[in-house]
Design an enzyme around this catalytic site. Structure first.
Site, short mmCIF file in Angstrom:
data_model
loop_
_atom_site.label_atom_id
_atom_site.label_comp_id
_atom_site.label_asym_id
_atom_site.label_seq_id
_atom_site.Cartn_x
_atom_site.Cartn_y
_atom_site.Cartn_z
N GLU A 258 0.81 -1.23 0.00
CA GLU A 258 0.00 0.00 0.00
C GLU A 258 0.85 1.27 0.00
O GLU A 258 0.63 2.18 0.81
CB GLU A 258 -0.97 0.01 1.19
CG GLU A 258 -1.86 -1.21 1.22
CD GLU A 258 -2.76 -1.28 2.46
OE1 GLU A 258 -2.84 -0.29 3.21
OE2 GLU A 258 -3.37 -2.34 2.68
N GLU A 365 -6.12 -10.86 -0.75
CA GLU A 365 -6.84 -10.69 0.53
C GLU A 365 -8.34 -10.70 0.30
O GLU A 365 -9.06 -9.79 0.73
CB GLU A 365 -6.41 -9.36 1.20
CG GLU A 365 -4.92 -9.26 1.44
CD GLU A 365 -4.47 -7.95 2.10
OE1 GLU A 365 -5.31 -7.25 2.68
OE2 GLU A 365 -3.27 -7.65 2.03
O1 9MR Z 1 -6.68 -8.27 8.91
C1 9MR Z 1 -5.52 -7.70 9.48
C2 9MR Z 1 -5.79 -7.36 10.92
O2 9MR Z 1 -6.05 -8.51 11.68
C3 9MR Z 1 -4.59 -6.63 11.50
O3 9MR Z 1 -4.90 -6.17 12.79
C4 9MR Z 1 -4.22 -5.46 10.63
C5 9MR Z 1 -2.96 -4.77 11.13
O4 9MR Z 1 -1.86 -5.64 11.07
O5 9MR Z 1 -4.00 -5.88 9.28
C6 9MR Z 1 -5.11 -6.49 8.70
O6 9MR Z 1 -4.81 -6.91 7.40
C7 9MR Z 1 -4.58 -5.88 6.45
C8 9MR Z 1 -3.52 -6.36 5.51
O7 9MR Z 1 -2.38 -6.70 6.21
C9 9MR Z 1 -3.21 -5.33 4.45
N1 9MR Z 1 -4.40 -4.92 3.75
C10 9MR Z 1 -5.52 -4.52 4.58
C11 9MR Z 1 -5.82 -5.58 5.62
C12 9MR Z 1 -7.00 -5.14 6.49
O8 9MR Z 1 -6.64 -4.03 7.23
#
Ligand code: 9MR
Length: 452
Positions: A258, A365
């Site tokens: 991102e 994802e």
């Molecule tokens: O789903 C993830 C959540 O459990 C975590 O707390 C968060 C922070 O590490 O990240 C979430 O996953 C993200 C992913 O790593 C990147 N794209 C967006 C996802 C949702 O926020």
């Protein structure tokens, strides 16, 4: 030849006065006509089995049971082709579900066979409540099927489902910088190790996610005390240490996640951009490659289908990398989408832009919001069907790209109630393939149907 006389309830004796050969009478000899069972009763009907019982015929040595999938009995079902049965009932199994079968039985006495009974028909049951329990990895033959996991859930029913359905794992948050590098000079790979060890033990690949992400940067890095050069050295050390540790064990990394701001096409104003300048992504890719020459390097971002400006900016950075020989192997579309969009054609054309560049494409994802308008308090059948349709479209598009650009399709969580989306949007939703009771949803069937 002397006729045998059977005098019993189940046998009719007829004496022939003048008979033809085919009709069973000849030359005035008495011919015995055996009775077939008169009733056939079906019970214990299931999806692939039933029991059939018939009325007994006195004196029967045994019965012959034939089951076919057509009423002419041309297509008999093995092993029920004149199958010999001594009792007056038979458990029939290994059938197809929702299929009509035809059954007939005849009596055998002393090597003589009666006519057939009337034909009984039965249709096996369809799926009762649940969805077909077909493992995703069994139907996805040209790409890996991935799941976002956390170390604390690599056990119990979670693990059973993971092992059955998936062959690729992504850490949901434990392979990010804030967890792996919580304090300067003090790495903590305990959770990452647990995930990688588990994957190895179960023959799954690990997609590393994500070395650099502005939203998972530890506060000591956000507030880094040293010079810009010291910052860069620290990032290099972190990437080198992490990627080397999992060299040959983690197949791929989202190196920078991102990096682009929404809508503008500009780089996001992260601490990495501020401290290292716009070349920071290139440098991170190069350090990753240096630490593991075989690892696949991905750039990963969200709204890659709907935010054309952001996608084009990210892809033009990939063009620069390809032109300049900066390592990059693949591009991740996060695919946090909704039942009502984006359309199949937009997903397809965005995917085409990646494969036109001969990069691997990762749908990294996947979750599909069922309640983006917050109009539901529980998942209705209609909405579940709409969600299924969208999942099916996504999988069909992915499956349709040329095999050499496929990498994996990763689902972002197992059960609805575990999705990050619930907290993020603060409203009810059911975005995944399993419900909170570990039951398969229509969305799962959509995934399967896209591949059958
Ligand atoms: O789903 C993830 C959540 O459990 C975590 O707390 C968060 C922070 O590490 O990240 C979430 O996953 C993200 C992913 O790593 C990147 N794209 C967006 C996802 C949702 O926020």
């Amino acid at each position: 030849m002397m006729p045998r006389l059977f005098i019993s309830l189940g046998v009719v004796i007829s004496i022939c006065i003048s008979c033809d050969e085919g009709g069973g009478m000849s030359g005035g000899e008495p011919v015995i006509e055996l009775l077939a069972p008169t009733t056939l009763t079906i019970s214990n009907l299931g999806q692939n089995s039933f029991r059939v019982e018939w009325s007994s015929v006195t004196g029967a040595d045994f019965y012959e049971v034939t089951i076919a999938s057509d009423d002419l009995f041309d297509n008999t079902v093995s092993p029920y082709n004149e199958l010999r049965e001594n009792s007056t009932g038979l458990n029939v199994s290994n059938l197809e579900m929702s299929t009509e079968y035809f059954i007939r039985v005849r009596t055998v006495i002393d090597d003589q066979r009666s006519d057939y009974s009337i034909t009984q028909t039965v249709t096996t049951l369809s799926e009762p409540d649940g969805e077909p329990d077909i493992a995703l990895k069994e139907v996805a033959t040209t790409f890996k099927v991935g799941m976002a996991v956390r170390a604390s859930r690599l056990n119990g029913l979670h693990a059973q489902i993971l092992e059955k359905e998936y062959n690729s794992l992504t850490s949901e948050f434990e392979m990010k910088m804030n967890i792996m590098y919580p304090r300067q000079g003090d790495y903590d790979f305990s959770k990452a190790d647990a995930i990688v060890n588990y994957a190895e033990e179960h023959g799954m690949q690990v997609h590393g996610h994500a070395l650099i992400w502005h939203a998972a940067t530890p506060s000591w890095v956000e507030n880094f005390a040293g010079t810009d050069q010291e910052f860069e050295d620290m990032v290099k050390d972190y990437i080198t240490t992490t990627v080397s540790r999992y060299r040959g064990r983690v197949v791929s990394w989202d190196v920078v996640n991102e990096a682009f701001a929404d809508g503008s096409g500009n780089l996001r104003n992260s601490v990495f951009l501020q401290r290292m300048g716009p070349d920071y992504i290139k440098k991170c890719h190069e350090w990753t490659r240096a630490a593991d020459p075989d690892v696949l390097i991905f750039y990963n971002d969200y709204n890659m289908v709907t935010d054309d400006t952001k996608r084009k900016a990210a892809l033009s950075l990939m063009d620069e990398f390809i032109r300049d020989g900066v390592p990059v192997d693949g591009f991740g579309f996060q695919m946090h989408i909704a039942y009502n969009g984006p359309s199949r054609s937009r997903i397809q054309s965005a995917a085409n832009e990646v494969i036109d560049r001969e990069l691997l494409l990762h749908f990294s994802e996947l979750d599909v919001r069922a309640n983006p308008g917050n109009d539901l308090s529980s998942l209705t059948d209609t909405r579940a069907e709409a969600q299924k349709k969208k999942v099916k479209e996504v999988v069909e598009v992915y499956n349709g790209i040329p095999d050499q650009y496929k990498f994996a399709l990763t689902v972002w969580g197992l059960r609805d109630d575990e999705s990050w989306l619930l907290d993020f949007w603060g409203q009810a939703d059911w975005p995944l393939l399993y419900d909170k009771n570990f039951a398969l949803k229509k969305a799962h069937t959509g995934f399967v149907e896209a591949l059958q």
